[in-house]
Every structure is written in C-alpha cells, then in structure tokens.
Design a protein around this motif. Structure first.
Motif, mmCIF file in Angstrom:
data_model
loop_
_atom_site.group_PDB
_atom_site.id
_atom_site.type_symbol
_atom_site.label_atom_id
_atom_site.label_comp_id
_atom_site.label_asym_id
_atom_site.label_seq_id
_atom_site.Cartn_x
_atom_site.Cartn_y
_atom_site.Cartn_z
ATOM 1 N N MET F 86 -1.144 18.357 -1.714
ATOM 2 C CA MET F 86 -0.991 16.996 -2.232
ATOM 3 C C MET F 86 -1.704 15.966 -1.352
ATOM 4 S SD MET F 86 2.709 16.837 -4.134
ATOM 5 C CE MET F 86 3.770 16.803 -2.689
ATOM 6 N N ALA F 87 -1.806 16.255 -0.050
ATOM 7 C CA ALA F 87 -2.515 15.326 0.839
ATOM 8 C C ALA F 87 -4.003 15.266 0.470
ATOM 9 C CB ALA F 87 -2.342 15.750 2.296
ATOM 10 N N ILE F 88 -4.584 16.427 0.150
ATOM 11 C CA ILE F 88 -5.987 16.424 -0.301
ATOM 12 C C ILE F 88 -6.109 15.604 -1.583
ATOM 13 C CG2 ILE F 88 -7.900 17.856 -1.133
ATOM 14 C CD1 ILE F 88 -6.921 20.115 0.621
ATOM 15 N N ALA F 89 -5.186 15.804 -2.498
ATOM 16 C CA ALA F 89 -5.212 15.046 -3.753
ATOM 17 C C ALA F 89 -5.087 13.550 -3.492
ATOM 18 C CB ALA F 89 -4.096 15.521 -4.680
ATOM 19 N N ASN F 90 -4.281 13.191 -2.521
ATOM 20 C CA ASN F 90 -4.092 11.776 -2.187
ATOM 21 C C ASN F 90 -5.364 11.164 -1.617
ATOM 22 O OD1 ASN F 90 -1.182 10.068 -0.824
ATOM 23 N ND2 ASN F 90 -3.098 9.243 -1.561
ATOM 24 N N LEU F 91 -6.058 11.960 -0.819
ATOM 25 C CA LEU F 91 -7.318 11.472 -0.243
ATOM 26 C C LEU F 91 -8.371 11.298 -1.344
ATOM 27 C CD1 LEU F 91 -8.866 10.775 2.361
ATOM 28 C CD2 LEU F 91 -9.583 13.182 2.455
ATOM 29 N N ILE F 92 -8.488 12.295 -2.205
ATOM 30 C CA ILE F 92 -9.477 12.231 -3.299
ATOM 31 C C ILE F 92 -9.142 11.100 -4.265
ATOM 32 C CG2 ILE F 92 -10.376 13.454 -5.334
ATOM 33 C CD1 ILE F 92 -9.997 16.082 -3.816
ATOM 34 N N GLY F 93 -7.856 10.980 -4.600
ATOM 35 C CA GLY F 93 -7.452 10.010 -5.621
ATOM 36 C C GLY F 93 -7.155 8.624 -5.086
ATOM 37 N N GLY F 94 -7.007 8.500 -3.763
ATOM 38 C CA GLY F 94 -6.806 7.191 -3.148
ATOM 39 C C GLY F 94 -5.354 6.749 -3.068
ATOM 40 N N THR F 95 -5.146 5.576 -2.499
ATOM 41 C CA THR F 95 -3.784 5.101 -2.266
ATOM 42 C C THR F 95 -3.058 4.793 -3.578
ATOM 43 O OG1 THR F 95 -4.601 2.850 -1.941
ATOM 44 C CG2 THR F 95 -4.269 4.171 0.036
ATOM 45 N N ILE F 96 -3.805 4.669 -4.654
ATOM 46 C CA ILE F 96 -3.189 4.466 -5.971
ATOM 47 C C ILE F 96 -2.287 5.654 -6.330
ATOM 48 C CG2 ILE F 96 -4.902 5.559 -7.549
ATOM 49 C CD1 ILE F 96 -3.787 1.970 -7.908
ATOM 50 N N VAL F 97 -2.509 6.774 -5.664
ATOM 51 C CA VAL F 97 -1.724 7.987 -5.911
ATOM 52 C C VAL F 97 -0.362 7.939 -5.207
ATOM 53 C CG1 VAL F 97 -1.693 10.488 -5.426
ATOM 54 C CG2 VAL F 97 -3.750 9.449 -6.384
ATOM 55 N N ILE F 98 -0.222 7.096 -4.203
ATOM 56 C CA ILE F 98 0.978 7.119 -3.352
ATOM 57 C C ILE F 98 2.304 6.983 -4.132
ATOM 58 C CG2 ILE F 98 2.214 5.924 -1.466
ATOM 59 C CD1 ILE F 98 -0.472 5.538 -0.057
ATOM 60 N N PRO F 99 2.426 6.053 -5.075
ATOM 61 C CA PRO F 99 3.694 5.993 -5.821
ATOM 62 C C PRO F 99 4.044 7.312 -6.526
ATOM 63 C CG PRO F 99 2.415 4.004 -6.211
ATOM 64 C CD PRO F 99 1.529 4.941 -5.443
ATOM 65 N N HIS F 100 3.026 8.028 -6.968
ATOM 66 C CA HIS F 100 3.263 9.332 -7.603
ATOM 67 C C HIS F 100 3.652 10.362 -6.546
ATOM 68 C CE1 HIS F 100 1.575 7.662 -11.294
ATOM 69 N NE2 HIS F 100 0.768 7.027 -10.474
ATOM 70 N N LEU F 101 3.090 10.231 -5.362
ATOM 71 C CA LEU F 101 3.448 11.115 -4.253
ATOM 72 C C LEU F 101 4.915 10.906 -3.874
ATOM 73 C CD1 LEU F 101 2.247 13.130 -2.163
ATOM 74 C CD2 LEU F 101 1.865 11.176 -0.662
ATOM 75 N N ARG F 102 5.361 9.646 -3.899
ATOM 76 C CA ARG F 102 6.780 9.368 -3.606
ATOM 77 C C ARG F 102 7.683 10.149 -4.566
ATOM 78 N NH1 ARG F 102 5.199 3.513 -3.440
ATOM 79 N NH2 ARG F 102 4.494 3.262 -1.303
ATOM 80 N N ARG F 103 7.378 10.038 -5.850
ATOM 81 C CA ARG F 103 8.213 10.733 -6.842
ATOM 82 C C ARG F 103 8.061 12.254 -6.721
ATOM 83 N NH1 ARG F 103 6.882 5.709 -9.494
ATOM 84 N NH2 ARG F 103 4.924 6.474 -10.357
ATOM 85 N N ALA F 104 6.885 12.706 -6.288
ATOM 86 C CA ALA F 104 6.657 14.145 -6.103
ATOM 87 C C ALA F 104 7.511 14.686 -4.964
ATOM 88 C CB ALA F 104 5.170 14.404 -5.829
ATOM 89 N N ILE F 105 7.510 13.974 -3.846
ATOM 90 C CA ILE F 105 8.297 14.413 -2.681
ATOM 91 C C ILE F 105 9.791 14.380 -3.028
ATOM 92 C CG2 ILE F 105 8.997 13.784 -0.314
ATOM 93 C CD1 ILE F 105 6.253 15.017 -0.295
#
Lengths: 113, 113, 113, 113, 113, 113
Positions: F86-105
């Motif tokens: 998911m960290a790689i995905a966050n880097l590729i997709g940018g900080t716009i991904v972070i809210p989705h990362l929150r819900r993922a975690i």
C-alpha cells in the motif's frame, strides 16, 4: 417514496440552494448549463439521460449515478435498458466500477419500490 | 481515406493481433466482451455507440474516442448528433476534456474527408 | 518563439475555431465560462492561473498544463513559483504525475527560450 | 537496443536531470522516495515491479508503464508473467485501458528485440 | 465546534497515528513531505492552501477537500475567496464535481458555525 | 468477526446476487472474469492479490481495497507485506490516496480483531 430516495433528493435540493446562495456567477452558469444540456435536441432525452448515467458510472460518482437513474425512470426507460447501459459502462470502466454498480442497482430497486 | 485515419486503423488492428497472440485468456475474453456489448440489444446500436463515445471522452482516452467516432459515422449518426453527445461529455467531464475534444473534432472532420 | 510553442499555440487556436464552428451552444458557453473564470475577482489572476496549472497537472492533461504555464509566464510568475506550485501538484497526484512534469518543465524552458 | 527504447530512456534521463536542476526540495524528495520504494523489503523486487507496472496501467500512464516494463524485463520476469499482470490491470481498469495495453505490448516487444 | 467537524478531525488524527504506527518508512516520509510542501516558500501559504483545496476538488476527494477548507479558514481566507477557487475547480473538473462541492459547502458552513 | 467486516461482506454478497439477478450477460461475464483473473497462473495468488489491492488503492475504491485486504489476509500475507504494498500505491497515487489508506488500515485492523 423509499426513505433513502427521499433523503437523497432532499439533501441534493437543500445543498443546491446553498451553493447558489453563495452568489458565485461561474457556479450559477454551470448549474444552468447542466439543465440545458439534457433538454431535447438533435439527440432525444432518453439518449441524453443514458449518456449522463453511463458517464457518471465510469467516473464513479454515486450521487450523479443516482440522479440520472432517477431521471431515466422518470422518462420511462425500463430496468433492462438502464442495466444494459450500465453494463457497457462497467465494461469500459472495469471491475473498479462494480461497487458503484451495487449502489446503483440498490437505488434503482428502491425507486421501483 | 485520410492518411491519419488509415494510420490509426492500421496500428489498432496490428496491435490487437499482437495482444491476442500473447494467448492470455483474460485478455481474449475482454476483447470478446467488447464486441458483444455494443451489439443491438434492449438499447439500439446508435445509443450504445454514443455511450461508448461519451464515456471514452469523459475518461479522456483519445484512441477510444476516435474508434467510437468512426463507428458513429459508420452507423449513420450525423455530425450534429455526435457533437451534441460530446458537448454533454464536455460538461460532465469539465474543461480538462477540451484538448481531447480538439483531437476528436479533428478526427471527425478527417473521417468526413 | 520556440517552434514547439508556436506549433502548440497554432493547433490550439485552429481547433478552438473549428469546435466553435460546430455551433453547439453548450460548447460555446463552456468556452465562454473558461475565459470568465480566470479573470480577476476575489482572487487575483496569479492565484487563479496557479490553480489552473496545478489542477491540470494532477488531472494529467499535458495541453492544459502547457496552456497555463504559458499564462503564468505571461502574467509574470517566476520559474521558481511555477515549479513550487507544480511540486505540490506532484505530491498530491503522486509519481504518476512525473512524466507530465517532464513535459511541463520542457515546455517551460522552451518558453524561456 | 531498439531506437524507440533508446529514445524513451534518453528523454526520461535528460528531463529528470532538468527537473532536479530546478532545485526544488519537494521534487527531489519525491524522486528519492521513488527509488527507495521499489528496493527489496518485506516484498521482493519482482512483486514490487509488478505492482508498479499494474498501477501505472490502471492509471493509464504510458511512460510509467514503459519504465516498469523495462524494469520487469531487467530483473527477469517473463513475457507471460508481465502479460498476466497486465491482464489483471486491464480487467480492473476496463476496456479504456486497451489503447495503453497496445503501446505496452509494442514496447515490450521492442525491448525483446 | 460543530460535531461533524470534530468527528472529522478526530478520525483523521486517530488514523494518522495508526498509519504511522505501522512503521513503514515510505509512508512516514510521504506524511513528512505533506507538511513541508504547504509551508511558506516562493508561494505564500494562502496560495498553497488554495492549490491544495482545488486539486483535491478536481480529484474528488471529500476528506482532502474538508481538510484544506479547514486550513483555508484557519489562515484567514474568506468564504468568497474559497468559493471562487472551488468554482474554477468545478469548471475544470466538470459537473461530476458538483456532489463533492455540495459536501464542501456543507462543511465550510459547519466550520463557520 | 468485527461487525463492520460482517456488514461489508453481507452487503457485497447481497448486492452481487441482485446484480446477477438482472440477468445481463455482459455483467455475468465480467463477474466471471473477475474470479478467473485472480486464480493461480504464471503469477501466484499472493502476487495477484497484491496487484488487486494496490490497483484498487491508486484508483481510490474503498470497497475494492477492503475486499482485497480481506483476500490478502485469507491467503496469509502479513500486515507488513500488505502495508508495504500500500505504501508503493500511496507513492504512485499521491497524497490524495491517504484518506483511502486510513480506511484501509482501519479495515485491516478490524480484520485482525
């Protein structure tokens, strides 16, 4: 009317009023265009609403999808026609569209009561 | 045929052959579905091609737009109808779509000779 | 003027004329709004052009990025300011934006001659 | 090396140098992270490159796809493995991905000589 | 503080802590960059927050929009300025952005109490 | 099982049944392909699920992310491996991904109980 449909319509209508109350000219014109673009023209209203629905689905905007499903039903498109349009959108947009399709079918069936 | 149209068709056809030659079953089935989805059904072929065109435009895929413009012309949609569909897509997708609209109109006029 | 900049401007201008020549009212109004939205208002022109540039970059539209870089230079933003705006866009949009950043920097340096 | 591959690598490398020459700290750190993220960790390098490739494909970034195909070949992934990864990306991202898949397969076959 | 604003802030803060607790270096650095990128530089903080807000809106990320609206208010941008920025984003991103604009205006008015 | 996980699974399963009940052939085949694409092949199941997860994250589809996190846990991927993907995905997709990362975690930790 299904309570979820009512809630959706009420929120949409309330917030549109509050957006227009900001008195921003660009926003007002965009809202205006939105009404005009879906009026009968070279293409009929059914085709235009199906375009609105499928574009909303590939762009994965749940509220836009719900709004256009509502319009599609209102102007007499059948469930089979609506689902066939959405199936094309699902193929173009990929399996990432499926969660939005779930919510679309749920709303469509709520509309049908 | 305009040389740009010919070049577009040739590349598309050549690469489809090479993709299918990889013998990947998932890809084969996706290509197959793509043909089936646009065949006459509850919705007619014109409506389906307009859906294909407008979804491609809001997703900003030049090649997909060109392909569906070609199909739209082939099945007898007029320039006015095609442009009206694309105008809705431009409104839904925003001004970010305009550069793709430029290339779409260019291709449409190349097709018309 | 760098030949690539000239070519970009000429194509853009030529195709805008051809789009408007289709006489579609929705498209005409969208084009009109596009001019109005970037005029001085509560926000100044520099801020608006930076918004235009960065939104274009996160949406990964090369032509939109080039257009707004041209405007940014025209109204006196420095290369450092433009790059700082684009760096924020790159962070928000992720590394997928980098290829577009490459073409943006190339165009910016062509503009600077 | 195929001239198209060479051209791709040369442009990428030249523009990366010019981006870093702008001396923007945020951009430098993003570039740095990009290198670190794909190094061996809890996941091996093959898995990471397949993640990079497929994410690039669903986001429809041709240059990113080409870069990761190059890396995939370099670290020993077979054409069958690469295509299988891309087939999943095509299913997730939909038929809108196909034009990018065409250019991906073309590049992959140019790399193979 | 409006209970919806409080809830938003609490969830965001709680989950950021849990993300950082995973101890992934790439994620830590992305979070770090996110703080640095919006600090005063060649561009002032107001411009940067408007960039953050409008990029979030065209990318249609409700939580990102809310966060930047909060920051915009905190550093003294007026409702008129914020709405003017969002109107540009709505034009660039199209009517698909409107449902996100509804939630943005709602949050902005909750912040204003 | 955490009530949120149970609720997610139940809704997903219920709506899949209702989608298939529309008896649309294209949708049925897309669902079918979705099952086949993630089966063991040239790539193993772990790699495929990580591809599914990271592609879902860069495309910012919360439900798709949750589904693939569930599968990743089921087939034995560790939290560290999942987060690294998911960290790689966050880097590729940018900080716009972070809210989705929150819900993922959050979902990942609900799954872990």
């Amino acid at each position: 009317m299904h309570p979820k449909v009512e809630e959706f319509n009420a929120y949409r209508s309330e917030m549109n009023t509050r957006i227009l109350a900001t008195d921003n000219l660009i926003l007002k014109r965009i809202f205006n265009l939105d009404t005009n673009a879906f009026a009968e023209g070279a293409l009929d209203v059914k085709t235009k609403e199906l375009i609105g629905l499928t574009c909303s689905l590939v762009l994965r905007c749940d509220d836009c999808v719900k709004y256009h499903i509502g319009k599609c039903k209102e102007i007499g498109l059948s469930k089979t026609e609506i689902v066939e349009g959405m199936a094309i959108a699902n193929l173009i947009g990929g399996t990432i569209v499926i969660p939005h399709l779930r919510r679309a079918i749920e709303f469509l069936e709520q509309l049908e009561g």
